[in-house]
Design a protein around this motif. Structure first.
Motif, PDB file in Angstrom:
ATOM      1  N   GLY A   9      17.529  -5.638  36.939  1.00 56.12           N
ATOM      2  CA  GLY A   9      16.443  -6.389  37.946  1.00 56.12           C
ATOM      3  C   GLY A   9      17.394  -7.619  38.405  1.00 56.12           C
ATOM      4  O   GLY A   9      18.515  -7.438  38.913  1.00 56.12           O
ATOM      5  N   GLY A  11      19.005 -10.260  37.315  1.00 53.49           N
ATOM      6  CA  GLY A  11      20.522 -10.552  36.853  1.00 53.49           C
ATOM      7  C   GLY A  11      20.672 -12.108  36.790  1.00 53.49           C
ATOM      8  O   GLY A  11      21.782 -12.418  37.125  1.00 53.49           O
ATOM      9  N   GLY A  89      19.126  -7.664  30.754  1.00 52.25           N
ATOM     10  CA  GLY A  89      17.879  -7.348  31.303  1.00 52.25           C
ATOM     11  C   GLY A  89      17.873  -5.873  31.436  1.00 52.25           C
ATOM     12  O   GLY A  89      17.183  -5.323  32.644  1.00 52.25           O
ATOM     13  N   PRO A 111      14.118 -11.974  24.828  1.00 55.69           N
ATOM     14  CA  PRO A 111      13.705 -13.371  24.910  1.00 55.69           C
ATOM     15  C   PRO A 111      12.390 -13.659  23.911  1.00 55.69           C
ATOM     16  O   PRO A 111      11.371 -14.032  24.438  1.00 55.69           O
ATOM     17  CB  PRO A 111      12.862 -13.071  26.370  1.00 55.69           C
ATOM     18  N   LYS A 172      14.524 -18.446  29.839  1.00 52.12           N
ATOM     19  CA  LYS A 172      15.674 -17.819  30.462  1.00 52.12           C
ATOM     20  C   LYS A 172      16.726 -18.576  30.395  1.00 52.12           C
ATOM     21  O   LYS A 172      18.034 -18.625  30.383  1.00 52.12           O
ATOM     22  CB  LYS A 172      15.540 -17.312  31.811  1.00 52.12           C
ATOM     23  N   GLU A 175      18.558 -18.459  27.542  1.00 56.38           N
ATOM     24  CA  GLU A 175      19.262 -17.318  27.447  1.00 56.38           C
ATOM     25  C   GLU A 175      20.585 -17.446  28.109  1.00 56.38           C
ATOM     26  O   GLU A 175      21.475 -17.177  27.546  1.00 56.38           O
ATOM     27  CB  GLU A 175      18.545 -16.167  28.315  1.00 56.38           C
TER      28      GLU A 175
HETATM   29  C1  GRF Z   1      15.470 -11.566  30.326  1.00 46.77           C
HETATM   30  O1  GRF Z   1      14.354 -12.367  29.888  1.00 46.77           O
HETATM   31  C2  GRF Z   1      15.794 -10.667  29.134  1.00 46.77           C
HETATM   32  O2  GRF Z   1      15.735 -11.256  27.793  1.00 46.77           O
HETATM   33  C3  GRF Z   1      14.934  -9.668  29.225  1.00 46.77           C
HETATM   34  O3  GRF Z   1      14.721  -9.414  30.667  1.00 46.77           O
HETATM   35  C4  GRF Z   1      15.118 -10.612  31.275  1.00 46.77           C
HETATM   36  C5  GRF Z   1      16.141 -10.189  32.346  1.00 46.77           C
HETATM   37  O4  GRF Z   1      16.080 -11.316  33.317  1.00 46.77           O
HETATM   38  N1  GRF Z   1      15.277  -8.478  28.498  1.00 46.77           N
HETATM   39  P1  GRF Z   1      17.492 -11.199  34.232  1.00 46.77           P
HETATM   40  O5  GRF Z   1      17.638  -9.787  35.009  1.00 46.77           O
HETATM   41  O6  GRF Z   1      18.737 -11.650  33.477  1.00 46.77           O
HETATM   42  O7  GRF Z   1      17.255 -12.403  35.354  1.00 46.77           O
END
Ligand code: GRF
Length: 203
Positions: A9, A11, A89, A111, A172, A175
């Protein structure tokens, strides 16, 4: 170390890994050499291309089952000389042969504060449980989903008027700090996964 990142997605975690690995002052000890997405036309692919990183779209729907999809990804990862895989993700469950082959070299960002709120609806589940704190976890990938040894966690508050979207954005941010930190610990050999699935520190 040569890193492959799997995405599905937007990213934003991939972006955090790109920024950290390209910043020489952070000494991550890793370089992203390949980004694979199971979905075409996602923002994460554009982020990789902008950073000059090779991308590959491997659509899971083109394969009869998980094993053959995973074999196609494995072939690309091997061809690129990948040593460490980051799931950023990536919304597909990996098959047992793939996970066993790469065990100790695949990490995922989830998350929530594992072992709470495993699975694909962590924020919804955290809000439903009424917890006042949640957060994120970076962990080694095992066959059992969201269950591998924990490398990094960060705590994030839950506010009384949070929605899934608002909470997701706040988590995020955490993260994006925790994932590069975990990658550095693995790539520099500060940590490793032992045969019993336990995290070992190298000092
Ligand atoms: C993050 O919240 C991750 O923890 C979950 O999906 C989301 C991915 O977001 N598994 P992104 O694609 O890195 O913006």
């Amino acid at each position: 170390r040569r890193v492959g990142v799997l995405i599905s997605g937007s990213g934003t975690n991939l972006q955090a890994l790109i920024d950290a690995t390209q910043d020489r002052t952070q000494h991550i000890g890793a370089e992203i050499v390949l980004v694979i997405s199971n979905k075409p036309d996602v923002e994460g692919l554009r982020r990789a291309q902008k950073a000059g990183i090779k991308t590959k779209v491997i659509k899971h729907v083109d394969f009869p089952n998980r094993e053959t999809f995973d074999q196609a990804m494995d072939a690309e990862l091997e061809a690129a000389g990948v040593e460490i895989i980051c799931l950023a993700g990536f919304m597909r469950i990996l098959s047992e042969p793939f996970v066993k082959k790469w065990r100790g070299a695949i990490i995922n960002v989830h998350p929530a504060l594992l072992p709470s709120f495993k699975g694909a609806h962590a924020h919804k589940d955290a809000l439903a449980a009424g917890v006042r704190v949640t957060g994120c976890t970076v962990h080694f990938v095992e066959v059992d989903i969201d269950s591998g040894a924990i490398i990094e966690q960060e705590v994030v508050p839950v506010l009384h008027n949070d929605t899934v979207e608002i909470l997701q954005e706040r988590v995020k941010v955490a993260e994006h700090r925790a994932f590069p930190r975990a990658l550095r610990r693995l790539a520099t050999g500060e940590i490793r996964l032992n045969e019993n699935g336990i995290l070992e520190w190298n000092h």
